[in-house]
Design an enzyme around this catalytic site. Structure first.
Site, PDB file in Angstrom:
ATOM      1  N   TYR A  88       3.065 -14.159 -11.230  1.00 53.53           N
ATOM      2  CA  TYR A  88       4.473 -14.506 -11.343  1.00 53.53           C
ATOM      3  C   TYR A  88       4.786 -15.293 -12.606  1.00 53.53           C
ATOM      4  CZ  TYR A  88       8.488 -14.023  -8.281  1.00 53.53           C
ATOM      5  OH  TYR A  88       9.646 -13.608  -7.693  1.00 53.53           O
ATOM      6  N   LYS A 100      -6.501 -12.674  -1.424  1.00 56.97           N
ATOM      7  CA  LYS A 100      -7.181 -11.373  -1.494  1.00 56.97           C
ATOM      8  C   LYS A 100      -8.521 -11.627  -2.204  1.00 56.97           C
ATOM      9  CE  LYS A 100      -6.937  -6.791  -0.985  1.00 56.97           C
ATOM     10  NZ  LYS A 100      -6.713  -6.063   0.263  1.00 56.97           N
ATOM     11  N   ASP A 131      -3.199  -8.475   3.185  1.00 59.50           N
ATOM     12  CA  ASP A 131      -2.745  -7.251   3.869  1.00 59.50           C
ATOM     13  C   ASP A 131      -2.848  -7.420   5.381  1.00 59.50           C
ATOM     14  OD1 ASP A 131      -5.419  -7.393   3.101  1.00 59.50           O
ATOM     15  OD2 ASP A 131      -5.709  -5.239   2.955  1.00 59.50           O
ATOM     16  N   ASP A 146       6.038 -14.868  -2.508  1.00 61.73           N
ATOM     17  CA  ASP A 146       7.324 -14.213  -2.744  1.00 61.73           C
ATOM     18  C   ASP A 146       7.520 -13.085  -1.735  1.00 61.73           C
ATOM     19  OD1 ASP A 146       9.684 -13.557  -4.325  1.00 61.73           O
ATOM     20  OD2 ASP A 146       8.557 -11.832  -5.038  1.00 61.73           O
TER      21      ASP A 146
END
Ligand code: NAD
Length: 333
Positions: free
Chosen positions: A124, A171, A204, A228
């Site tokens: 970001y 992740k 996920d 986000d």
């Protein structure tokens, strides 16, 4: 006590929901002087920048700001004013409480989650370039300092608010360096808070868990980009972006704003839901030690939504933005 607060109406639907928020906050009787500052796409011609230096000066001076959303052009044009504000003022923690309210139609009930999103780095940060016409790269920068700092914020928040668990979202199975460092840093901070349960989820899997078993989660701490995305997912769990508030908080300064954007196709129609910004003002009032006024605004919002008569289209009603705000203001005791 008199408070001077920077008010940035923003663009798109920002000005109309800002008027609505002001009406409600002023109904509490809290003595606020609004230092209104222009920013966003609409002031480009006037200032040659969407973020005039005067806006930053005002927030530094007043320490507290509340803002409507600001448009960011897709793929071209100026960079996000929202991201620039967070970075320039070191508002490193994005706090987004998501809770179900009676009267809001949603597939889910009993949701009570808090998102704590790191606000200053990760993909970001927009560190990217075109290598040639056909290749582009973005750098995902994660530091131990920023990761420890956001983790500390999440655990302190959990402790102060009587929350039981913090879950780190990452992740790190794939991005072993960057997300690995984030996870390791949050784990180090967790060791300082033995009274708060700590666990982690791969992002996920987290998405699936949030729609299957949201009740298993409490406070989520995430790097910027996952934060986000999952903020909008959680807004969906509670009934939509129209009711999802937020705050960007640093050590010295705080800027309160809804999770949603400027919804340009609704601009000027007096149609959208002002609740997300009004609930952001609930967080703001608490932040400036006006807890009692904060509770009164929250109670008024809940009463109007529960009654379901003077609510906007997204909540199944036909009230305009200003009618809903007037209904909330009139319920403030
Ligand atoms: P958006 O959040 O503006 O709107 C998406 C949809 O959500 C709208 O079309 C509408 O259906 C619904 N919605 C949003 N706010 C609502 C409200 N108050 N009441 C009822 N329904 C509401 O998202 P977008 O269309 O992806 O983004 C529009 C612009 O906003 C973009 O330029 C984006 O960069 C910007 N943005 C700004 C911020 C911010 O200022 N912090 C945050 C997100 C997006």
């Amino acid at each position: 006590m008199k408070h001077t607060i920077t008010l940035i109406p923003g663009d798109g639907i920002g000005p109309e929901i800002s008027d609505a928020m002001r009406l409600v906050v002023e109904a509490t009787g809290v003595d606020i002087e609004w230092d209104v500052q222009e920013a966003g796409a609409d002031v480009m011609d006037k200032y040659k920048t969407p973020l005039p230096e005067g806006v930053l000066d005002s927030i530094r001076r007043n320490k507290v700001a509340i803002k409507g959303p600001i448009t960011t052009p897709v793929g071209k044009g100026f960079r996000s004013v929202n991201v620039a504000l967070r970075k320039k003022l070191d508002l490193y923690a994005c706090l987004r409480p998501c809770f179900s309210m009676e009267g809001v139609k949603s597939r889910f009930s009993g949701i009570d989650l808090v998102i704590v999103r790191e606000n200053t780095e990760d993909l970001y940060a927009g560190i990217e370039r075109m290598i040639n016409d056909d290749r582009a790269e973005s750098i995902k920068l994660i530091t131990r300092g920023a990761s420890r700092r956001i983790a500390k914020f999440a655990f302190e928040y959990a402790r102060t608010e009587g929350r039981k668990k913090v879950t780190a979202v990452h992740k790190a199975n794939i991005m072993k360096c960057s997300d690995g460092l984030f996870l390791e840093s949050v784990g180090q901070e967790a060791a300082e808070y033995p009274d708060i349960e700590f666990d982690d989820r791969i992002v996920d899997n987290m998405c699936m868990q949030l729609v299957q078993k949201p009740e298993n989660y409490d406070v989520l701490v995430l790097p910027n980009l996952y934060g986000d995305v999952i903020s909008d997912l959680c807004a969906g769990l509670i009934g939509g972006l129209g009711i999802a508030p937020g705050a960007n908080i640093g050590d010295e300064l705080a800027v309160f704003e809804p999770t949603h954007g400027s919804a340009p196709s609704y601009a000027g129609l007096n149609k959208v839901n002002p609740t997300a910004l009004i609930l952001s003002s609930v967080l703001m009032l608490k932040h400036i030690n006006e807890g009692e006024a904060s509770d009164r605004v929250l109670a008024a919002v809940k009463a109007v939504i529960k009654a379901g008569k003077q609510v906007t289209y997204d909540l199944g009603g036909s009230a305009t933005t200003s009618e809903m705000a007037e209904a909330i203001a009139s319920k403030i005791t």
